[in-house]
Scaffold this motif. Structure first.
Motif, mmCIF file in Angstrom:
data_model
loop_
_atom_site.group_PDB
_atom_site.id
_atom_site.type_symbol
_atom_site.label_atom_id
_atom_site.label_comp_id
_atom_site.label_asym_id
_atom_site.label_seq_id
_atom_site.Cartn_x
_atom_site.Cartn_y
_atom_site.Cartn_z
ATOM 1 N N LYS A 455 0.779 -1.119 0.091
ATOM 2 C CA LYS A 455 -0.031 0.038 0.056
ATOM 3 C C LYS A 455 0.968 1.350 0.183
ATOM 4 C CE LYS A 455 -4.137 -2.360 2.119
ATOM 5 N NZ LYS A 455 -4.719 -2.123 3.447
ATOM 6 N N GLY A 456 0.516 2.274 -0.987
ATOM 7 C CA GLY A 456 1.339 3.403 -1.246
ATOM 8 C C GLY A 456 2.503 3.274 -2.169
ATOM 9 N N THR A 457 2.733 2.055 -2.534
ATOM 10 C CA THR A 457 3.988 1.866 -3.385
ATOM 11 C C THR A 457 3.481 1.758 -4.889
ATOM 12 O OG1 THR A 457 5.200 0.870 -1.424
ATOM 13 C CG2 THR A 457 6.066 0.456 -3.675
ATOM 14 N N VAL A 458 2.666 0.634 -5.161
ATOM 15 C CA VAL A 458 2.146 0.487 -6.291
ATOM 16 C C VAL A 458 0.709 0.636 -6.197
ATOM 17 C CG1 VAL A 458 3.799 -1.292 -7.013
ATOM 18 C CG2 VAL A 458 1.673 -1.984 -6.177
ATOM 19 N N ASP A 459 -0.128 0.776 -7.330
ATOM 20 C CA ASP A 459 -1.444 1.173 -7.486
ATOM 21 C C ASP A 459 -2.345 -0.149 -7.347
ATOM 22 O OD1 ASP A 459 -1.124 3.819 -8.120
ATOM 23 O OD2 ASP A 459 -1.670 3.646 -10.139
ATOM 24 N N LEU A 460 -3.113 0.150 -6.336
ATOM 25 C CA LEU A 460 -3.964 -1.347 -6.130
ATOM 26 C C LEU A 460 -5.529 -0.902 -6.267
ATOM 27 C CD1 LEU A 460 -2.778 -2.201 -2.611
ATOM 28 C CD2 LEU A 460 -1.892 -2.935 -4.519
ATOM 29 N N HIS A 463 -10.454 -3.413 -4.542
ATOM 30 C CA HIS A 463 -10.411 -4.929 -3.684
ATOM 31 C C HIS A 463 -8.951 -5.254 -3.241
ATOM 32 C CE1 HIS A 463 -14.306 -5.575 -4.952
ATOM 33 N NE2 HIS A 463 -14.127 -5.504 -6.083
ATOM 34 N N GLY A 464 -7.948 -4.216 -3.434
ATOM 35 C CA GLY A 464 -6.584 -4.470 -2.998
ATOM 36 C C GLY A 464 -5.835 -5.389 -3.957
ATOM 37 N N GLU A 465 -6.281 -5.527 -5.117
ATOM 38 C CA GLU A 465 -5.394 -6.108 -6.139
ATOM 39 C C GLU A 465 -4.499 -5.062 -6.741
ATOM 40 O OE1 GLU A 465 -8.623 -9.568 -7.605
ATOM 41 O OE2 GLU A 465 -8.917 -7.486 -8.344
ATOM 42 N N ILE A 466 -3.208 -5.975 -7.334
ATOM 43 C CA ILE A 466 -2.344 -5.106 -8.010
ATOM 44 C C ILE A 466 -2.743 -4.812 -9.484
ATOM 45 C CG2 ILE A 466 0.117 -5.049 -8.811
ATOM 46 C CD1 ILE A 466 0.737 -6.554 -6.545
ATOM 47 N N GLU A 467 -2.883 -3.592 -9.781
ATOM 48 C CA GLU A 467 -3.440 -3.135 -11.197
ATOM 49 C C GLU A 467 -2.169 -3.337 -12.171
ATOM 50 O OE1 GLU A 467 -4.886 0.911 -10.988
ATOM 51 O OE2 GLU A 467 -6.902 0.225 -10.050
ATOM 52 N N VAL A 468 -2.228 -4.118 -13.180
ATOM 53 C CA VAL A 468 -1.399 -4.291 -14.281
ATOM 54 C C VAL A 468 -1.934 -3.769 -15.671
ATOM 55 C CG1 VAL A 468 -0.138 -6.004 -12.723
ATOM 56 C CG2 VAL A 468 -2.137 -6.917 -14.299
ATOM 57 N N ALA A 470 -1.385 -5.136 -19.883
ATOM 58 C CA ALA A 470 -1.182 -6.284 -20.810
ATOM 59 C C ALA A 470 0.243 -6.959 -20.821
ATOM 60 C CB ALA A 470 -1.410 -6.027 -22.314
ATOM 61 N N ARG A 471 1.143 -6.500 -20.224
ATOM 62 C CA ARG A 471 2.489 -6.764 -20.039
ATOM 63 C C ARG A 471 2.630 -7.568 -18.558
ATOM 64 N NH1 ARG A 471 6.143 -6.064 -24.538
ATOM 65 N NH2 ARG A 471 5.205 -5.048 -26.017
ATOM 66 N N GLY A 472 1.733 -7.268 -17.850
ATOM 67 C CA GLY A 472 2.038 -7.460 -16.410
ATOM 68 C C GLY A 472 2.873 -6.506 -15.559
ATOM 69 N N GLN A 473 2.957 -5.298 -16.139
ATOM 70 C CA GLN A 473 3.566 -4.043 -15.715
ATOM 71 C C GLN A 473 2.774 -3.283 -14.615
ATOM 72 O OE1 GLN A 473 7.042 -2.338 -16.169
ATOM 73 N NE2 GLN A 473 6.148 -1.357 -14.394
ATOM 74 N N THR A 474 3.165 -2.997 -13.380
ATOM 75 C CA THR A 474 2.337 -2.291 -12.401
ATOM 76 C C THR A 474 2.681 -0.858 -12.659
ATOM 77 O OG1 THR A 474 4.318 -2.027 -10.753
ATOM 78 C CG2 THR A 474 3.046 -4.257 -10.831
ATOM 79 N N SER A 475 2.089 -0.018 -11.747
ATOM 80 C CA SER A 475 2.414 1.518 -11.788
ATOM 81 C C SER A 475 3.727 1.779 -11.633
ATOM 82 C CB SER A 475 1.666 2.194 -10.844
ATOM 83 O OG SER A 475 1.724 1.645 -9.712
ATOM 84 N N VAL A 476 4.678 1.134 -11.010
ATOM 85 C CA VAL A 476 6.042 1.529 -10.839
ATOM 86 C C VAL A 476 7.066 0.758 -11.712
ATOM 87 C CG1 VAL A 476 8.033 1.056 -9.342
ATOM 88 C CG2 VAL A 476 5.487 1.573 -8.464
ATOM 89 N N SER A 477 7.716 1.692 -12.573
ATOM 90 C CA SER A 477 8.478 0.976 -13.807
ATOM 91 C C SER A 477 9.544 -0.015 -13.183
ATOM 92 C CB SER A 477 9.346 2.326 -14.022
ATOM 93 O OG SER A 477 10.342 1.724 -15.108
ATOM 94 N N GLY A 478 9.531 -1.141 -13.883
ATOM 95 C CA GLY A 478 10.600 -2.181 -13.698
ATOM 96 C C GLY A 478 9.798 -3.245 -12.567
#
Length: 525
Positions: A455-460, A463-468, A470-478
């Protein structure tokens, strides 16, 4: 006792016995005692290195038996008849007491051997529990390595009086020197960490010395395993940290929908995952739980043990866990009447009244399974209709000892301070409150993602799931994510595996397209 095919297989295994074994039987002449005697006679007949003798002392539990290495103080004990899921535990015990090598890392074996103290473990199990064998086998192996560790696996179905006296309402349940030690699936490393209090700090220090990984995978379930294989095959430095390798799949009894595998179970599938990953140069770091992610050119993953691992890219595949209903009494009576695994804990409620909360496939399957064990099942569904597949609903309707209550919201689980004795729910149509007298509550309302540490690091999602993407990339590069922890719909093993592979390819693509060269990354580290 054992059929011909099983005898043939067991005979082949027992040929690996090196040291003579003496099995000491403690029998009470009961029906279970006769069953145990027949089993021990079958085992004796299959190897000339095994003898069976009657115990001369008054054993605390009958029927039970000890498997001892002649001329030594090495041995393990079983109270009951270890068949079902525990038959493998019995076979391994015979082999290990008989001198067959124990498949543990040499450092772990040395750590067990050097434990200072006398430890007596009693583990309550049920033969239908698919989580129990790992605990039994871990403790048995530790006992063979260090004879100051004494162990007995107790079948709760054979010793109901002791189960009742100790208020054992969940398995596996461990006691150490007469005091509660823990419950649930537990491996050797986890037990060691509790017995050797300095081990965690030493391990954390060693982990923190590791070089920067090209990709660090957090989580060892199907998604994490697939990611590891795909990145390792690309020839890049790959590491995996996992609380327990296999993840949620370890709690799955039967798997019949993984394409090309007609039928298997969760434990076998998890073992196969780990064995496949180990075919490649992957650094697997077990019993490590991530607690913090620090973004940057070189990412940091901090663990509960205090270790800090660094990587150019990170793939998060921490999966999900059983969702709680979050009502008064749930946590207070967890493992004291509130349970989440009907296969493991159902036998402990034989002849009693229980409730299942949840009308999806998991809930209805649980009600069907429990109906064959308990006196009565009350199935409580929040919605106006059950959500389970039609074939399951038809089966449920044929069971006379099951009552289905729809449009009902569970409001509280009650107990007497020691164990559950009732449950309250509100009729969502009328607003009326009702109370159901019972001894157990099985919660089956789905899963919640393991993302609190992010929480506070990547966008959730909400429901608390990590938003990704089509390539599985999160809101944080890398930083990538895959499996049940993400917003990708349909939480299935086969989908998690595919998503894990996709996230790995996404991470590899990110590495080769990154404008940062190796010297910059090294400087940042």
């Amino acid at each position: 006792m054992l059929d011909a095919d099983l005898k043939t297989q067991l005979k082949a295994y027992l040929e690996r016995v090196v040291h003579p074994i003496e099995i000491v039987s403690h029998n009470d002449g009961s029906a279970k005692g006769k069953e145990m005697a027949a089993l021990l006679e079958d085992i004796r007949s299959l190897s000339d290195k095994i003898t069976v003798v009657e115990g001369q002392d008054s054993a605390a539990r009958k029927p039970s038996f000890d498997i001892n290495r002649k001329g030594s103080d090495i041995g393990v004990s079983f109270a009951g008849i270890p068949l079902g899921h525990e038959f493998t535990s019995l076979v391994l015990a015979l082999l290990q007491v008989g001198g067959h090598p124990i498949k543990l890392d040499e450092k772990v074996i040395e750590q067990i051997r050097n434990l200072d103290g006398d430890f007596v473990f009693e583990t309550f199990i049920s033969l239908s529990c698919h989580n129990c064998p790992e605990v039994v086998q871990a403790l048995n192996a530790m006992s063979v390595i260090n004879p100051r560790i004494k162990v007995v696996a107790i079948d709760g179905g054979v010793f109901p009086k002791e189960v009742e006296e100790r208020q054992v309402m969940a398995v596996p349940m461990m006691y150490l020197n007469g005091q509660h030690f823990g419950q649930g699936r537990t491996n050797v490393e986890e037990i060691l960490a509790r017995l050797d209090t300095g081990a965690s700090a030493r391990a954390a220090a060693e982990l923190s010395k590791k070089d920067v990984f090209d990709v660090l995978i957090v989580g060892g379930g199907p998604a994490g395993a697939a990611s590891a294989i795909y990145t390792a095959r690309k020839g890049i430095r790959t590491g995996v940290i996992a609380d327990r390798f296999g993840g949620q799949v370890l709690d799955t009894l039967s798997i019949e929908n993984f394409i090309s595998v007609k039928e298997t179970d969760g434990q076998k599938f998890a073992v196969a995952l780990e064995q496949h990953v180990k075919e490649y140069e992957v650094d697997i770091m077990n019993t490590q739980r991530a607690v913090k992610l620090v973004p940057g050119k070189v990412k940091e993953v901090h663990t509960e043990s205090g270790a800090v691992l660094k990587a150019k890219t990170v793939i998060i595949s921490t999966g999900a866990r059983w969702r709680e209903i979050n009502v008064p009494g749930e946590r207070e009576y967890r493992n004291h009447g509130v349970a989440y695994c009907p296969h493991c804990d159902g036998p402990l409620f034989k002849g009693k009244r229980v409730a299942v909360i949840g009308g999806g496939n998991s809930g209805v399957e649980a009600a069907i399974d429990l109906a064959g064990i308990v006196d009565h099942v009350t199935l409580i569904e929040f919605g106006a209709e059950l959500r389970a597949d039609a074939v399951l609903q038809r089966k449920l309707a044929t069971l006379r000892n099951v009552k289905v209550i729809k449009s009902a919201q569970t409001t509280e689980i009650h107990g007497d301070g020691k164990k559950v004795n009732s449950l309250s729910y509100t009729d969502r149509n009328t607003g009326d409150t009702h109370r159901v007298e019972l001894e157990g509550v099985f919660v089956q309302i789905g899963l919640v993602p393991n993302t609190e540490w992010l929480k506070g690091t990547v966008d959730l999602s909400r429901h608390g799931e990590i938003e990704v993407d089509a390539r599985g990339q999160t809101s944080v590069s890398g930083v990538f994510a895959a499996g049940d922890v993400t917003t990708v719909p349909y939480k299935q093993i086969v989908i998690a595996v595919g998503e894990g592979a996709k996230a790995a390819l996404g991470a590899f693509d990110h590495l080769i397209r990154s404008s940062d060269d190796e010297s910059e990354l090294a400087a940042a580290a």
